[in-house]
Design a protein around this motif. Structure first.
Motif, PDB file in Angstrom:
ATOM      1  N   VAL A   1       1.977  13.033  -0.701  1.00 27.33           N
ATOM      2  CA  VAL A   1       0.790  12.720  -1.496  1.00 27.33           C
ATOM      3  C   VAL A   1       0.495  11.246  -1.290  1.00 27.33           C
ATOM      4  O   VAL A   1       1.389  10.406  -1.390  1.00 27.33           O
ATOM      5  CB  VAL A   1       1.024  13.017  -2.984  1.00 27.33           C
TER       6      VAL A   1
ATOM      7  N   VAL B   1      -1.801   7.562  -6.612  1.00 31.02           N
ATOM      8  CA  VAL B   1      -0.364   7.764  -6.379  1.00 31.02           C
ATOM      9  C   VAL B   1       0.350   6.419  -6.300  1.00 31.02           C
ATOM     10  O   VAL B   1       1.440   6.258  -6.872  1.00 31.02           O
ATOM     11  CB  VAL B   1      -0.133   8.585  -5.094  1.00 31.02           C
ATOM     12  N   ASN B   2      -0.242   5.445  -5.641  1.00 31.48           N
ATOM     13  CA  ASN B   2       0.357   4.111  -5.562  1.00 31.48           C
ATOM     14  C   ASN B   2       0.483   3.476  -6.935  1.00 31.48           C
ATOM     15  O   ASN B   2       1.511   2.889  -7.270  1.00 31.48           O
ATOM     16  CB  ASN B   2      -0.459   3.211  -4.635  1.00 31.48           C
TER      17      ASN B   2
ATOM     18  N   SER C   1       3.225   5.210  -8.998  1.00 31.80           N
ATOM     19  CA  SER C   1       4.554   4.799  -8.539  1.00 31.80           C
ATOM     20  C   SER C   1       4.914   3.418  -9.074  1.00 31.80           C
ATOM     21  O   SER C   1       6.050   3.194  -9.524  1.00 31.80           O
ATOM     22  CB  SER C   1       4.590   4.791  -7.010  1.00 31.80           C
TER      23      SER C   1
END
Length: 69
Positions: free
Chosen positions: A4, A9-10, A13
């Motif tokens: 993904v 998403v970054n 995280s």
């Protein structure tokens, strides 16, 4: 095998990596916080944070036993 990728998403995280820093079980962004109306009282506001790759600070909320912030 799947991967993904993307901005969301970054950010997720990088926010997740703050759980140890703030002693939280879960940390969410303000956009997610806006979507959980019936559970908002279970989260506490944390200091706005800088996220690598973003020019402005992000508002975050934590769930868990926060100490030391």
């Amino acid at each position: 095998e799947y991967t993904v990728i993307g901005d969301a998403v970054n950010i997720a995280s990088r926010i997740e990596s703050l759980c140890k820093t703030y002693a939280q079980e879960l940390i969410i962004s303000d956009s997610t916080f806006d979507l959980i109306s019936e559970y908002k009282e279970k989260f506490q506001s944390l200091p706005d944070t800088e996220v690598k790759g973003k020019s402005s600070r992000i508002k975050i909320y934590g769930y868990g036993m926060g100490v030391g912030w």
